[in-house]
Design a protein around this motif. Structure first.
Motif: not given
Length: 638
Positions: A211-212, A215, A349, A362, A367
């Motif tokens: 994940l980013d 997040d 995502g 995401n 988000h």
């Protein structure tokens, strides 16, 4: 055209997707045969294994029978173990048979990778199959049950420590389910929920690395808030029956290690004589064709193809389905003699649920976190059933996830669940509440004032100008509702109190037994007027209580009692008798669905129960200062 045999090994996401697409294409073509082989007679929804392992849903909720998925299609189902794939003779050998193929699709998926860590196989629990989930669930339940009877604090604490190794999707979703399950586990075994410890151990310096960071940080913050201990940069070097050893030298006492640290290719393929890439995955080209083999395709987690240098196809459901569709399209193209298509991954995502009510996602750059992220995961799962054209299992999913969960463990916090709460009675509850308000409010303002104020929308402000002269709350006159005389006519009944005794003209017309009760319970006009005010306020209270679902059982019981009395004393017409059985029907906890009882009743039950009975414990150790005290105490209790 000569008959073409297509054999698919593995009924996972990729195998099912390929079989569905080919079956649809060749539905009316008798020259094409499609055979799907799997060691199980069912397809497992792998993304929901954690829900079974942590007892959110029952095991059959994620197990989909292949006959139901492929009935009325041309797919031939074979439940057997594949023992050998002979590429020279183009045959697939199983324990009980042999199948020749013109086209072969391998979709057996992967299996847990312990990276050679000592003790994982003997003492760890994996979460990669339906059997794994059921085994883990049973272990957790039995371990907590045993721990509740252990007097040694250190041993009990180790037994109640549940450790997850790995912070990918599976690991975080598993610990998220444990967060919500531990309350039930503690209650059932008379333990304090604080006695249960949850841990996540990650070798990398961060968690949820797919994940980013933004997040992932939200997810980590939520886990910490819920009391999960997260140990980062802490590789496990050894697993024992009652502890694990970290590379840092730290020893963590635990009887449950859930290993979700990695995935490798299905070990069955090691004997297939095929080229392998990272983690044993089978090398394929852009058409999903196995490297160096003709008419052999590899799909799903088993396929290794780098879309970009150093970036292989991700091991996610969306990629599994897309590789399967690419392989199926290229088999169709090969049989038609048209150009084949290269694999182009289109991923919309990633999302991870942390229990039933929180998640992060995401979706194509959008988000999400919290409730809506989990809601979108359900929508994605429902779409999956749509893609495999299974309306039956789509409905089963809705039932298991929304209607058959306990302890508020669904995205709507238990509001639609059928365990105790009755969603479908909400309109009836509100309807009976409105009925009581429609009876009470004209009495509060007075019939004349109420009729004037409600004659039109523009007249409503009159309600804020005070009560009318015939209001039951302010009038010095005893009022009774419109009631039915014995000859079928009606009479409006009011009696002035000035110099009057007990409204003789009125009482002479009502049933004798009710007159006797009224004279006995209300011997004076003052008491009758007081009772009149109380009665109208009670009707208002019942109305609002039912509409807002507060103390619904009591309100419904009082409603039924008043309706019974009013109807048989002619104070209400029989046309309104419907509200009596309706009130009885509402005495089923209907206020816990879309009502205040959802919060109020459990709170009251817990507080009053703990105050009156004391808090339950799995082990009691009430020490006495002397044998004399013990004897006296025993004597008092006898």
């Amino acid at each position: 055209m000569a008959e073409k045999n297509i054999v698919i090994i593995g009924a996972g996401y990729a195998g099912v997707a390929a079989a569905k697409k080919l079956a649809k294409k060749y539905k009316k073509d008798d020259s094409v045969s499609i055979t799907l082989i799997d060691r199980h007679s069912y397809h497992t929804m792998m993304t929901e294994l954690h829900e079974v392992a942590a007892h959110r849903v029952e095991p059959d909720a994620i197990q989909f029978d292949l006959r139901r998925l492929f009935n009325r299609t041309k797919v031939k189902l074979v439940t057997d173990n594949v023992t050998k794939v002979d590429h020279e003779s183009k045959t697939v050998k199983t324990t009980h048979g042999e199948f020749s193929y013109d086209y072969l699709i391998l979709g057996m998926g992967g299996e847990p990778n312990d990276f050679g860590t000592p003790g994982v196989g003997e003492h760890g629990f994996t979460l990669w199959s339906w059997e794994d989930a059921v085994k883990l669930r049973e272990h957790i339940e039995k371990t907590v049950q045993k721990a509740a009877q252990v007097h040694d604090e250190a041993t009990r604490r180790a037994m109640l420590t549940f450790t997850v190794c790995g912070s990918g999707f599976t690991g975080i979703e598993m610990v998220g389910e444990l967060i919500e399950w531990k309350d039930r586990l503690a209650k059932q075994n008379k333990l304090d929920v604080e006695d249960i410890t949850l841990q996540v151990i990650e070798a990398a310096p961060t968690i949820l690395n797919m994940l980013d960071r933004k997040d992932a940080d939200k997810a980590e913050k939520y886990l910490v808030k819920k009391g999960v201990e997260i140990l980062k940069s802490s590789p496990i070097v050894e697993v024992k029956a009652d502890s694990i050893l970290l590379k840092t030298g730290q020893v963590i006492p635990t009887h449950t290690l859930i290993w979700t640290a990695g995935v490798k290719a299905n070990s069955d393929t090691e004997d297939y004589g095929m080229s392998t890439g990272r983690a044993g995955r089978l090398n394929v080209n852009a058409y999903m064709e196995a490297e160096g083999l003709e008419n052999v395709y590899v799909v799903g987690d088993l396929a290794y193809y780098e879309e970009e240098p150093g970036k292989p196809i991700p091991q996610i459901v969306e990629a599994a389905e897309q590789t399967a569709h690419t392989a199926a399209d290229n088999i169709i193209a090969d049989m038609k003699g048209t150009e084949k298509k290269e694999y182009k991954g289109k991923y919309h995502g990633v999302m991870v649920s942390i229990g039933a009510r929180y998640g992060v996602a995401n979706l194509s750059g959008i988000h999400l976190s919290g409730w809506f992220a989990n809601f979108m995961k359900h929508m994605v799962n429902l779409y999956y059933f749509f893609t495999i054209r299974s309306g039956y299992y789509m409905w089963q999913y809705v039932s298991h996830e929304f209607f058959h969960t306990k302890d508020k463990r669904n995205v709507f916090r238990g509001l639609p669940t059928r365990f105790g709460n009755v969603l479908w009675s909400v309109p009836l509850r509100v309807g009976v509440g409105i009925f009581w308000l429609s009876e009470a409010l004209p009495k509060v303002w007075g019939y004349t004032k109420w009729e004037e104020a409600t004659a039109s929308f523009s007249s409503l402000p009159k309600l804020f100008q005070g009560f009318g002269e015939d209001s039951w709350l302010t009038s010095s006159t005893l009022n009774m509702d419109l009631w039915w005389l014995s000859d079928g006519t009606t009479a409006a009944t009011t009696a002035a109190t000035d110099g009057a005794t007990w409204a003789e003209p009125i009482l002479s017309e009502i049933p004798f037994w009710f007159e006797w009760m009224m004279r006995l319970s209300l011997p004076s006009m003052e008491m009758a007027l007081f009772a009149q005010k109380v009665m109208v306020l009670l009707e208002v209270a019942i109305g609002f209580a039912l509409i807002f679902g507060l103390f619904t059982w009591i309100s419904s019981a009082v409603s039924a009692g008043l309706l019974l009395m009013f109807t048989f004393t002619a104070m209400l017409g029989w046309d309104k008798a419907w509200a009596f059985p309706a009130s009885i029907a509402l005495m089923n906890g209907s206020g816990r669905t879309l009502g205040l009882d959802y919060w109020v009743i459990p709170y009251v039950q817990q507080k009053v129960g703990n105050w009156w009975y004391g808090k339950e414990r799995a082990i009691y150790s009430d020490h006495r200062s002397s044998s004399t005290t013990t004897t006296k105490s025993k004597g008092k209790s006898m």
